[in-house]
Scaffold this motif. Structure first.
Motif, PDB file in Angstrom:
ATOM      1  N   VAL A 217      -0.061  39.665  12.503  1.00 14.66           N
ATOM      2  CA  VAL A 217      -0.205  40.110  11.115  1.00 14.66           C
ATOM      3  C   VAL A 217      -1.562  40.768  10.900  1.00 14.66           C
ATOM      4  CG1 VAL A 217      -0.349  39.334   8.723  1.00 14.66           C
ATOM      5  CG2 VAL A 217       1.424  38.408  10.224  1.00 14.66           C
TER       6      VAL A 217
ATOM      7  N   GLU B  32      -1.551  44.225  12.502  1.00 20.27           N
ATOM      8  CA  GLU B  32      -0.807  45.201  11.702  1.00 20.27           C
ATOM      9  C   GLU B  32      -1.547  45.542  10.416  1.00 20.27           C
ATOM     10  OE1 GLU B  32       3.792  45.985  10.305  1.00 20.27           O
ATOM     11  OE2 GLU B  32       3.265  44.505  11.812  1.00 20.27           O
TER      12      GLU B  32
ATOM     13  N   SER C  21       5.920  53.276  12.479  1.00 20.26           N
ATOM     14  CA  SER C  21       6.095  51.908  12.961  1.00 20.26           C
ATOM     15  C   SER C  21       6.032  51.838  14.476  1.00 20.26           C
ATOM     16  CB  SER C  21       7.424  51.339  12.461  1.00 20.26           C
ATOM     17  OG  SER C  21       7.490  51.347  11.051  1.00 20.26           O
TER      18      SER C  21
ATOM     19  N   SER D   4       4.165  48.380  14.749  1.00 17.00           N
ATOM     20  CA  SER D   4       4.117  47.580  13.523  1.00 17.00           C
ATOM     21  C   SER D   4       5.527  47.139  13.141  1.00 17.00           C
ATOM     22  CB  SER D   4       3.486  48.385  12.389  1.00 17.00           C
ATOM     23  OG  SER D   4       2.178  48.794  12.723  1.00 17.00           O
TER      24      SER D   4
ATOM     25  N   LEU E  72       6.416  44.710  11.140  1.00 16.74           N
ATOM     26  CA  LEU E  72       6.529  44.372   9.722  1.00 16.74           C
ATOM     27  C   LEU E  72       6.753  45.618   8.873  1.00 16.74           C
ATOM     28  CD1 LEU E  72       3.760  41.622   9.338  1.00 16.74           C
ATOM     29  CD2 LEU E  72       6.232  41.334   9.630  1.00 16.74           C
TER      30      LEU E  72
END
Length: 261
Positions: free
Chosen positions: A8, A11, A164, A169, A171
């Motif tokens: 997390v 990202e 992404s 990434s 998420l």
């Protein structure tokens, strides 16, 4: 720190911190393409509401599968910024701005435009193939050829998918791409199938263009470009060997002269 927390944080830095830093460095010009795209959508939407503007916008941007291919190719760039008839122009502006701004800050204007146009064109041409296949072969019915195909939705979801993959990434992919893909699968109409094609092409572009770099920097770590170091000795030419040999002999001669004196 757990693996999830590190993912997390990684990202967050890639998707939020790094684009904000680049925006602070470049200023408003860093998102000029995103601003122009939003202004173009609003302007074409308002112009389309007038009696004279409706005909002009239709001639410049109306793309259908029953048209000649060359005509669709000419109208596709303008069709990206013309909202779909059944959708509100204002509701999609935040996603449009975010997709273009994020890609522009990370990859530049040229690559953002290339990816947006590539995925849109792939969706438009893919729709023709699916209509030719027919509904019996996982295609589309012949009536879909008369549907007006405009809007930036394919470019938006394609840019999010490309970003992404480039940033690694998951998420961002889950938040910005998966809902569109799920809706396209649940409602397999012309727009839905084009979204699936756009996402597929964007994923391929992201993998191909960023398979070595691991991010938008492409071969950079910590903002510095890595310099490859040679691990094997380079061959020395014979001329260099002779010069080195002569130099050594002259040095020995001087040492002997000094010793004799």
């Amino acid at each position: 720190m757990s693996r999830i927390a590190r993912a997390v944080l990684h990202e967050w830095r890639n998707v939020v911190v790094d684009p904000c830093r680049r925006l602070r460095e470049r200023g408003p010009l860093g998102v000029s393409l995103a601003v122009v795209a939003c202004v173009a959508v609003i302007g074409l939407h308002e112009f389309q509401q007038t009696a004279a503007g409706a005909g002009v916008v239709r001639v410049l941007s109306e793309v259908r599968a029953d048209q000649p291919v060359w005509l669709s190719l000419l109208r596709t760039p303008v069709s990206v910024f013309v909202p779909a008839v059944d959708l509100s122009a204002w509701g999609g502006l935040p996603r449009l701005f975010l997709a273009f701004a994020l890609a522009e800050l990370l990859f530049g204007r040229v690559r953002t435009l290339v990816v947006a146009y590539a995925v849109t064109l792939a969706g438009t041409l893919g729709a023709r193939v699916m209509i030719a296949l027919g509904p019996d072969r996982l295609g589309l019915p012949a009536e879909a050829a008369h549907t007006v195909d405009t809007g930036a939705s394919a470019a938006i979801v394609g840019l999010f998918a490309y970003t992404s993959v480039a940033l690694r990434s998951p998420l961002l992919f889950l938040a910005a791409v998966v809902p569109t893909v799920s809706g396209s699968i649940a409602e397999p109409n012309l727009a839905g199938r084009e979204h699936l094609v756009a996402v597929t092409v964007a994923l391929i572009l992201g993998v191909v263009l960023h398979r070595r770099g691991g991010g938008p920097g492409g071969g950079r770590r910590g903002g510095r470009r890595e310099v490859a170091r040679c691990q094997c000795p380079l061959p020395v030419s014979k001329a260099v060997d002779r010069e080195v040999g002569h130099g050594r002999e002259a040095g020995r001669g001087r040492e002997l002269g000094r010793g004799g004196s």
